[in-house]
Design an enzyme around this catalytic site. Sequence first.
Site, short mmCIF file in Angstrom:
data_model
loop_
_atom_site.label_atom_id
_atom_site.label_comp_id
_atom_site.label_asym_id
_atom_site.label_seq_id
_atom_site.Cartn_x
_atom_site.Cartn_y
_atom_site.Cartn_z
N ASN A 298 -22.38 35.15 27.35
CA ASN A 298 -21.12 36.45 27.04
C ASN A 298 -19.85 36.21 27.22
O ASN A 298 -19.24 34.82 27.21
CB ASN A 298 -22.29 37.69 27.23
N ARG A 299 -19.07 37.06 26.98
CA ARG A 299 -17.49 37.03 27.60
C ARG A 299 -16.52 37.13 28.13
O ARG A 299 -16.97 38.63 29.02
CB ARG A 299 -17.08 38.20 26.25
N HIS B 229 -20.00 32.36 26.10
CA HIS B 229 -20.84 31.51 26.77
C HIS B 229 -20.51 29.74 27.09
O HIS B 229 -21.16 29.05 27.46
CB HIS B 229 -21.69 31.33 25.75
N HIS C 229 -30.81 32.23 24.67
CA HIS C 229 -30.60 32.44 23.83
C HIS C 229 -31.01 32.24 22.67
O HIS C 229 -30.47 31.98 21.50
CB HIS C 229 -28.63 32.18 23.47
N SER C 230 -32.20 32.47 23.19
CA SER C 230 -33.02 31.88 21.53
C SER C 230 -33.30 33.23 20.74
O SER C 230 -33.05 34.87 20.92
CB SER C 230 -34.59 32.56 22.35
N TYR C 231 -33.10 32.59 19.36
CA TYR C 231 -33.18 34.04 18.07
C TYR C 231 -34.59 34.49 17.61
O TYR C 231 -35.27 33.09 17.38
CB TYR C 231 -32.23 33.18 16.73
N ASP D 144 -24.15 44.40 18.52
CA ASP D 144 -24.38 43.10 19.53
C ASP D 144 -23.40 43.80 20.39
O ASP D 144 -22.23 43.24 20.60
CB ASP D 144 -23.11 42.46 18.64
N GLN E 222 -28.00 41.95 25.84
CA GLN E 222 -26.88 41.62 24.84
C GLN E 222 -28.51 41.89 24.09
O GLN E 222 -29.07 41.04 23.43
CB GLN E 222 -26.26 40.79 25.33
N GLU F 203 -30.73 39.16 24.97
CA GLU F 203 -30.21 37.54 26.58
C GLU F 203 -30.06 38.86 27.87
O GLU F 203 -29.00 39.07 27.49
CB GLU F 203 -28.81 37.78 25.51
#
Length: 382
Positions: free
Chosen positions: A99-100, A125, A199-201, A273, A311, A339
């Site tokens: 993340n940020r 990330h 981080h799987s979609y 998000d 997330q 996430e």
Amino acid sequence: MRDWTAAILGACALPAAAAAGEATRAPFGTLPDGRVVEEVTLTNGTLTARIIAWGAALRSLDVPDRDGRHADVVLGYADLASYLGKSNYFGASVGRYANRIRGGRFTLDGRDYTLARNDGPNMLHGGKEGFDRRLWSIEAVEGGATPSVTLRYVSPDGEEGFPGTLTATVTYTLSAADTLRIEYRATTDRPTLVNLTNHSYFNLAGEGSGRSILDHRIMIPADRYTPVDETQIPTGEIAPVAGTPFDFRDEERIGARIRDGRAVQLLRGHGYDHNYVLGDAPSDEPRLAARVTDPASGRVLEVASTAPGVQFYTGNMLDATTVGKSGLAYRQSDAFALEPELFPDTPNQPAFGSARLDPGGMVRNVITYRFPSPSSPDRTAR
């Protein structure tokens, strides 16, 4: 609202039926410097997971639908060259800080650190060359009833601006007939910051189905979330979800409120998000983070983790310039990510807890992806 956690995690604790599992490894591609990237395939007769050493990424995950037909439910690429190009973090192990971090800066023990900035003014990330863009070593591959693979990456002191040499491992295990378990661990030789996640979609209709995830139904058992500013950094507020488009305590369509133009937070995230608050600190055992259902296929995904936050991301930046494994261009809302992690920008927001790791200590994040079968008692309960 139903108390899902006890029912779901209780079901996870049931002993799995004995089944022969397999773990195999094979070359997936070669890096420009000549290093070979391997892929490990884990199968237990119900699920099949493929993990590549580049980014320690989950490249595919085959799951049966209500009629027993299998489909790959995670986004990814068919070849290594695509991962080396526009990775999009598909299935990746992200760090050193997922993340940020605001402004790509933090202070630790009175010293200021400047990180690589790769998301406007912020770090995202892990920076420009985070853990998703590193070759992890395959340390162990195990077959049997619970096939697994363990990968390792040593991040040197100063990489992307972070202090200390960090040793990270991740173990992927098919721990039951319907569960993929991921466990991250990390140690350091100097005080540093750590936040590791996967981080799987996901698209439960299948990544090659051509269907969006807007009709998927999601439940997130969180009554609070962390709003963000214009650069998607948390404002510091921990706000209630009640009365907002962020309230998924009762199951709802992902697309039900995603276009609400009155919701400033949806505009700032270009959709969902945002970090949901599952607890005030990491837990010893995984707790439920989300439950997602695809009514069309009947597939259900239950995500649990020891992390205090999750997330929720609806693939807002997928722009049809990326072609996936099935030859389809991935577009906005073609997938969602969940996430489990520490809160974004925790190093600069003491009220969020701590991301600190000291020598002699260890951080751990256990994530489980469970796909209950149609006969599971909690599958249709409301």
